[in-house]
Design a protein around this motif. Sequence first.
Motif, PDB file in Angstrom:
ATOM      1  N   LEU A 155      62.300 -60.322 -54.292  1.00  0.00           N
ATOM      2  CA  LEU A 155      61.173 -59.480 -53.866  1.00  0.00           C
ATOM      3  C   LEU A 155      61.269 -58.149 -54.617  1.00  0.00           C
ATOM      4  N   PRO A 156      60.137 -57.678 -55.219  1.00  0.00           N
ATOM      5  CA  PRO A 156      60.207 -56.417 -55.974  1.00  0.00           C
ATOM      6  C   PRO A 156      60.728 -55.265 -55.107  1.00  0.00           C
ATOM      7  N   ARG A 157      61.588 -54.469 -55.676  1.00  0.00           N
ATOM      8  CA  ARG A 157      62.176 -53.333 -54.980  1.00  0.00           C
ATOM      9  C   ARG A 157      61.738 -52.052 -55.648  1.00  0.00           C
ATOM     10  N   GLN A 158      61.385 -51.053 -54.861  1.00  0.00           N
ATOM     11  CA  GLN A 158      61.095 -49.728 -55.411  1.00  0.00           C
ATOM     12  C   GLN A 158      62.138 -48.775 -54.871  1.00  0.00           C
ATOM     13  N   PRO A 159      63.268 -48.657 -55.567  1.00  0.00           N
ATOM     14  CA  PRO A 159      64.349 -47.841 -55.042  1.00  0.00           C
ATOM     15  C   PRO A 159      63.935 -46.391 -54.845  1.00  0.00           C
ATOM     16  N   GLU A 160      63.001 -45.903 -55.672  1.00  0.00           N
ATOM     17  CA  GLU A 160      62.475 -44.545 -55.471  1.00  0.00           C
ATOM     18  C   GLU A 160      60.952 -44.638 -55.428  1.00  0.00           C
ATOM     19  N   PRO A 161      60.416 -45.017 -54.262  1.00  0.00           N
ATOM     20  CA  PRO A 161      58.970 -45.321 -54.193  1.00  0.00           C
ATOM     21  C   PRO A 161      58.068 -44.164 -54.596  1.00  0.00           C
ATOM     22  N   ILE A 162      58.484 -42.924 -54.270  1.00  0.00           N
ATOM     23  CA  ILE A 162      57.620 -41.777 -54.572  1.00  0.00           C
ATOM     24  C   ILE A 162      57.557 -41.569 -56.091  1.00  0.00           C
ATOM     25  N   PRO A 198      62.132 -41.804 -49.336  1.00  0.00           N
ATOM     26  CA  PRO A 198      62.453 -42.191 -47.950  1.00  0.00           C
ATOM     27  C   PRO A 198      63.944 -42.494 -47.798  1.00  0.00           C
ATOM     28  N   ASP A 199      64.487 -42.244 -46.587  1.00  0.00           N
ATOM     29  CA  ASP A 199      65.925 -42.483 -46.429  1.00  0.00           C
ATOM     30  C   ASP A 199      66.246 -43.965 -46.311  1.00  0.00           C
ATOM     31  N   ARG A 200      65.238 -44.787 -45.970  1.00  0.00           N
ATOM     32  CA  ARG A 200      65.551 -46.221 -46.028  1.00  0.00           C
ATOM     33  C   ARG A 200      64.342 -46.978 -46.548  1.00  0.00           C
ATOM     34  N   LEU A 201      64.614 -48.035 -47.304  1.00  0.00           N
ATOM     35  CA  LEU A 201      63.543 -48.879 -47.826  1.00  0.00           C
ATOM     36  C   LEU A 201      63.289 -50.000 -46.826  1.00  0.00           C
ATOM     37  N   THR A 202      62.011 -50.324 -46.636  1.00  0.00           N
ATOM     38  CA  THR A 202      61.669 -51.431 -45.740  1.00  0.00           C
ATOM     39  C   THR A 202      60.711 -52.362 -46.465  1.00  0.00           C
ATOM     40  N   TRP A 226      50.092 -61.650 -48.759  1.00  0.00           N
ATOM     41  CA  TRP A 226      51.370 -60.947 -48.878  1.00  0.00           C
ATOM     42  C   TRP A 226      51.856 -60.910 -50.322  1.00  0.00           C
ATOM     43  N   GLU A 227      50.968 -61.133 -51.282  1.00  0.00           N
ATOM     44  CA  GLU A 227      51.440 -61.322 -52.664  1.00  0.00           C
ATOM     45  C   GLU A 227      51.895 -60.045 -53.352  1.00  0.00           C
ATOM     46  N   VAL A 228      51.523 -58.873 -52.832  1.00  0.00           N
ATOM     47  CA  VAL A 228      52.040 -57.648 -53.459  1.00  0.00           C
ATOM     48  C   VAL A 228      53.074 -56.952 -52.569  1.00  0.00           C
ATOM     49  N   ALA A 229      53.641 -57.711 -51.618  1.00  0.00           N
ATOM     50  CA  ALA A 229      54.688 -57.146 -50.757  1.00  0.00           C
ATOM     51  C   ALA A 229      55.870 -56.701 -51.611  1.00  0.00           C
ATOM     52  N   HIS A 230      56.569 -55.678 -51.111  1.00  0.00           N
ATOM     53  CA  HIS A 230      57.734 -55.171 -51.847  1.00  0.00           C
ATOM     54  C   HIS A 230      58.601 -54.372 -50.886  1.00  0.00           C
ATOM     55  N   LEU A 231      59.746 -53.935 -51.366  1.00  0.00           N
ATOM     56  CA  LEU A 231      60.576 -53.020 -50.583  1.00  0.00           C
ATOM     57  C   LEU A 231      60.236 -51.615 -51.026  1.00  0.00           C
TER      58      LEU A 231
END
Lengths: 336, 129
Positions: A155-162, A198-202, A226-231
Amino acid sequence: MSAADDTRAGLARFLAVHWDEDVDVSELGVASAGARRRNVLFEATRAGGESLRLVATIIPNAAIQVMPMEVEASTLRAARAAGAPAPELVAVSEEVEYVGGPLFITRRVDGETIPRRVLRTIDAHPGLGSRVATQCGEALAEIHRVAGDAVHPDLPRQPEPIRMALAGVRQLLDGLLQPSPTFSLALRWLEKHRPPEPDRLTLVHGDFRNGNLIIGEDGLRAVLDWEVAHLGDPMEDAGWLCQRMWRFRNDALEVGGLGSRADLRKGYEAAGGTFDDARFRWWKIMSTLKWGAGLAGQAAAHLDGTVRSVVMAASGRRIAEMEYDLLMLLSPAYRD
Amino acid sequence: MQDRPTAAELLEAIAELLEKQVLPAIQGPLQHQVRVAGNLARILEREARLLPELDASEASLLRGVLGEEDDDRDLADLSRALVRKLDSEDVDAVLERKSHAALLEIVRGKLSIDKPGYDTYDFAEELDA
């Protein structure tokens, strides 16, 4: 044999392999047929006589697949396990031999999904809109309970979403055929007011909005697509849901034209979520800018010949809507 | 000078054809495209009437923000110049405020062509101070 017969036979073959028994497929209907995916409603009768009302989501062209089917299917399972109203998964396959592309099959949920019909149902039932908005808050909190260790490793992860959202939208703006001073002003504001990461990724649904919800007279029944779901940052979902584009003229009701932000927050907090207003506001403006750049991209795809279509061309004339929304959302920052 | 009907009048005729005759006669996904095409003809009808004045006003607003009243660049260049400025570090709070006010007026003008009435919603209830 017609295309519908091919699909019917393919679904029957697939489910026969999946359940290891004879399966009869009937009552085929197409719920939606986009360029990227096709939703086919059908009924499957198992060897023992049990009938199941199902939906097959098919990617007609595996080359344009956004996310492997197994990843999307596992996201549905994880969200459902956390209590969110994701459709119940029956089977999934990356094989293209059954229906011409990868597919997954879920239990069918009845109700309205087309925004204008959703809003008509809401109008006909006093109190329903506010209830649905509250249920949207609950569903989001449930989705946001899912942490990184509970989802598929791909699942794609955005470790620094901002930071990633800013970089992504800057790239979109750099590619515009016609630069927009309003978009530049909005990006300036977003950069200047960026919240801490954010302090935690969901788990983030990524396209939670009126149009991807199944609504009945009793309220919210399921969340689709749900095809563009990510963390990422959970407040991204709240901001995206509340941009004006998804209100379909019911502008005063911030949550998809259904209910108020207070309704949404009530559900979100009741289900254990923490609603962060400043972060919500930032993501709402980010979402509006992203959609504005997306509309410009659709017009560009028509102009450069990628997808010649009067509908894509017309998107260019919707950019002013997003510019207006952005300028109004930014107005408290620039009041004299 | 062209003969009547004017561009606006012809576009109105095309919109009427698409909306009143073509739409009821067709089915399926083409309906959506024809509805969009009809709306585009309406947009162009308004554009043919309103654009000259709006463009002149947009250029004058942009010149006002850029602070060069006798700037003879065309509209696209003026707009690009403001984009470059806003993308740079060379912007203070005053320029941001002036840009915001001018852009809101420019966008209201575009909406009077693309989607009249869209700017009647004022976001009052959802703006956090």
